[in-house]
Write an enzyme that holds these catalytic residues in place. Structure first.
Site: not given
Ligand code: NAD
Length: 303
Positions: A150, A228, A259, A277
């Site tokens: 990523i 992220t 979360e 997310h």
């Protein structure tokens, strides 16, 4: 359950799974399940395609038929891999398939923070016409913490926008850095020099709260931080203080300590941009992940 694997959904991935087994059990809730919900559901299952559920030792020990937990995604932090190994359960994941999706979202968060897009969008819809001065990416320095699949996508996007790119990774690929004009730096150098810091490293004991009061104070004034990766990497109360004092110029988050975040104080600030997310949720990545997760599951059960 991945969207393309929901009952009644027409997808090539679901067809592959149906051809492999006629006895499929689906997540009935459409959200991550708790320990107590997972145990009865997985009782008779040999394999489990797992999304964001926390798979504890209790779950693994209570489901004796289970042979494989096929993670639909990259991180292993929601699975007790050590317990799975002790119980002879193989854990697999789908590295690389969602990198483009997450990397592009990270860059979208940079731009959203830089130009206050969510804030201005809301104001314009409410009849306002507030023009707010943002900043340009061209010529700014970005530090990528974790130059894996990523991180490399973010580096590519950043170069496209004319940013100077540096990266810290304990296992840095020097050849890749040379070829792509990325400066390999120490953590201290990267943190001290960057206008934008983007996190793309795994959550482990050693990286929990890597971004804390001390590391934040070593950053440039007005730094923009993007996460992220996983919520636990940032100490959110330290980030709150840095935003309040103006030390931090903006924060883009796709991952939170809790979360979904409940009553997060971070939402007091207009320069905080949050997404749920959702980094991996593109059509392309969802399909690739489902395909890879099913292949892993079948490969393990066939062996
Ligand atoms: P990856 O394994 O390809 O890359 C991670 C990189 O981090 C590796 O190069 C590794 O050497 C490096 N690293 C390890 N420890 C480090 C440290 N202490 N400091 C700096 N770098 C370190 O993984 P990836 O696919 O690029 O995923 C990166 C992160 O993104 C993971 O935390 C993953 O959980 C998260 N992720 C989030 C989403 C989302 O929806 N937001 C989706 C997928 C992955």
């Amino acid at each position: 359950t991945p969207t393309s694997l929901q009952p009644g959904k027409k997808s090539r991935e679901l067809e592959t799974l149906k051809q492999f087994s006629e006895d499929l059990v689906f997540n009935p809730a459409g959200r991550p399940l708790t320990e107590d919900e997972l145990i009865p559901l997985l009782q008779d299952c040999d394999g489990y395609v797992a999304g964001l559920d926390f798979i504890t030792e209790k779950v693994i020990a209570s489901c004796p038929k289970l042979k494989v937990i096929s993670r639909y995604g990259v991180g292993y932090d929601r699975v007790d891999v050590a317990a799975a190994t002790r119980h002879g359960v193989v854990v697999t994941n789908t590295p690389g398939v969602n990198s483009e999706a997450v990397g592009e979202l990270a860059f979208a968060l940079i731009l959203a923070v830089a130009r206050k897009i969510p804030y201005l969008n809301q104001d314009t819809r409410n009849g306002g016409w507030m023009r707010s001065t943002g900043f340009e990416c061209l010529g700014k320095k970005i530090c990528i913490l974790g130059l894996g699949s990523i991180g490399k996508v973010v580096a590519r996007c950043a170069r496209g926008f004319g940013m100077e790119v540096c990266a810290y990774d304990p296992y840095i690929d020097e050849g890749y850095c040379l070829e792509h004009n990325i400066a390999a730096v120490s953590l201290e150098e990267g943190i001290a020099q960057a206008d934008v810091i983007s996190l793309h490293l795994p959550l482990m004991d050693s990286t929990r709260h890597l971004i804390n009061k001390e590391t934040l104070s070593a950053m440039k004034d007005g730094v923009v931080l993007i996460n992220t990766s996983r919520g636990g990497i940032i100490d959110e109360s330290a980030a709150y203080e840095a935003l309040k004092s103006g030390k931090m110029g903006g924060l883009g988050l796709d991952a939170f300590e809790e979360e979904p975040p409940k009553d997060s104080l971070l939402f007091e600030f207009d320069n905080v941009v949050a997404t749920p997310h959702t980094g991996a949720h593109t059509k392309e990545a969802t399909q690739n992940m489902a395909k890879a997760a099913i292949k892993n599951l079948i490969d393990v059960l066939n062996n």
